[in-house]
Design a protein around this motif. Structure first.
Motif, PDB file in Angstrom:
ATOM      1  N   SER A  68      29.395 -21.528  22.765  1.00 60.48           N
ATOM      2  CA  SER A  68      28.569 -22.513  22.058  1.00 60.48           C
ATOM      3  C   SER A  68      29.432 -23.597  21.428  1.00 60.48           C
ATOM      4  N   ALA A  69      30.539 -23.193  20.858  1.00 60.34           N
ATOM      5  CA  ALA A  69      31.451 -24.174  20.262  1.00 60.34           C
ATOM      6  C   ALA A  69      32.053 -25.078  21.336  1.00 60.34           C
ATOM      7  N   LEU A  70      32.350 -24.507  22.490  1.00 58.57           N
ATOM      8  CA  LEU A  70      32.904 -25.323  23.576  1.00 58.57           C
ATOM      9  C   LEU A  70      31.902 -26.351  24.081  1.00 58.57           C
ATOM     10  N   THR A  71      30.613 -25.995  24.110  1.00 62.24           N
ATOM     11  CA  THR A  71      29.615 -26.981  24.550  1.00 62.24           C
ATOM     12  C   THR A  71      29.536 -28.138  23.565  1.00 62.24           C
ATOM     13  N   VAL A  72      29.641 -27.839  22.277  1.00 62.04           N
ATOM     14  CA  VAL A  72      29.637 -28.912  21.273  1.00 62.04           C
ATOM     15  C   VAL A  72      30.863 -29.805  21.468  1.00 62.04           C
ATOM     16  N   ALA A  73      32.012 -29.189  21.701  1.00 61.12           N
ATOM     17  CA  ALA A  73      33.237 -29.961  21.902  1.00 61.12           C
ATOM     18  C   ALA A  73      33.139 -30.839  23.157  1.00 61.12           C
ATOM     19  N   LEU A  74      32.576 -30.310  24.225  1.00 56.74           N
ATOM     20  CA  LEU A  74      32.407 -31.111  25.445  1.00 56.74           C
ATOM     21  C   LEU A  74      31.508 -32.316  25.198  1.00 56.74           C
ATOM     22  N   GLU A  75      30.447 -32.121  24.449  1.00 51.76           N
ATOM     23  CA  GLU A  75      29.554 -33.241  24.134  1.00 51.76           C
ATOM     24  C   GLU A  75      30.254 -34.283  23.275  1.00 51.76           C
ATOM     25  N   LEU A  76      31.067 -33.838  22.331  1.00 47.80           N
ATOM     26  CA  LEU A  76      31.826 -34.778  21.502  1.00 47.80           C
ATOM     27  C   LEU A  76      32.831 -35.565  22.345  1.00 47.80           C
TER      28      LEU A  76
END
Length: 116
Positions: free
Chosen positions: A57-65
C-alpha cells in the motif's frame, strides 16, 4: 512569469520526489520491524500477507507521488522528447500500480475468506 513558474514547478517536483522517498523509507523501516518481530514471535497474529499488504500500500502511494512529480517536471514547455519520456514512465508506473493494487485486493479478500 514563465521563469517563476518553471522554478516553482521544478522545486515542487523535487519536494514530491523527496516525499515519495520518505514514504518508501518509512514503509521499509516498518516492514523490516514487523517482519523481524514476526520471525522472532510468529504467533502474535501478524501474518506475512498482512505485512506485505501494508508495504505494498505504501509503495502504491509512492508510485502515485512519483508520477505526479514527473508530470510537474514536464508541465512547463515540454519538448516532444519530454512528452514521450513522460508517456513511457506513466505507462510503466501505472501498470506497476495496477498490478500491485490487484495483488493487494486479492490478498485482502483471501484474508477475509480465511477469517470467515
Amino acid at each position: 512569469m514563465k521563469e517563476i513558474a518553471e522554478i516553482v514547478t521544478g522545486h515542487l517536483s523535487s519536494i514530491i520526489e523527496l516525499l515519495a522517498a520518505l514514504v518508501i523509507s518509512v514503509a521499509l523501516i516498518k516492514f523490516l520491524y514487523k517482519y523481524i518481530k514476526h520471525i522472532v514471535h510468529p504467533n502474535e497474529g501478524v501474518t506475512n500477507q498482512t505485512i506485505r499488504i501494508h508495504f505494498g500500500s505504501a509503495l502504491t502511494v509512492a508510485l502515485e507521488l512519483l508520477l505526479a512529480a514527473d508530470i510537474l517536471a514536464t508541465a512547463i514547455a515540454p519538448t516532444w522528447d519530454d512528452i514521450g519520456k513522460l508517456a513511457a514512465i506513466a505507462v510503466l508506473r501505472t501498470a506497476l500500480n495496477y498490478f500491485l493494487e490487484r495483488e493487494l485486493k486479492n490478498n485482502e479478500s483471501e484474508m477475509r475468506k480465511a477469517k470467515d
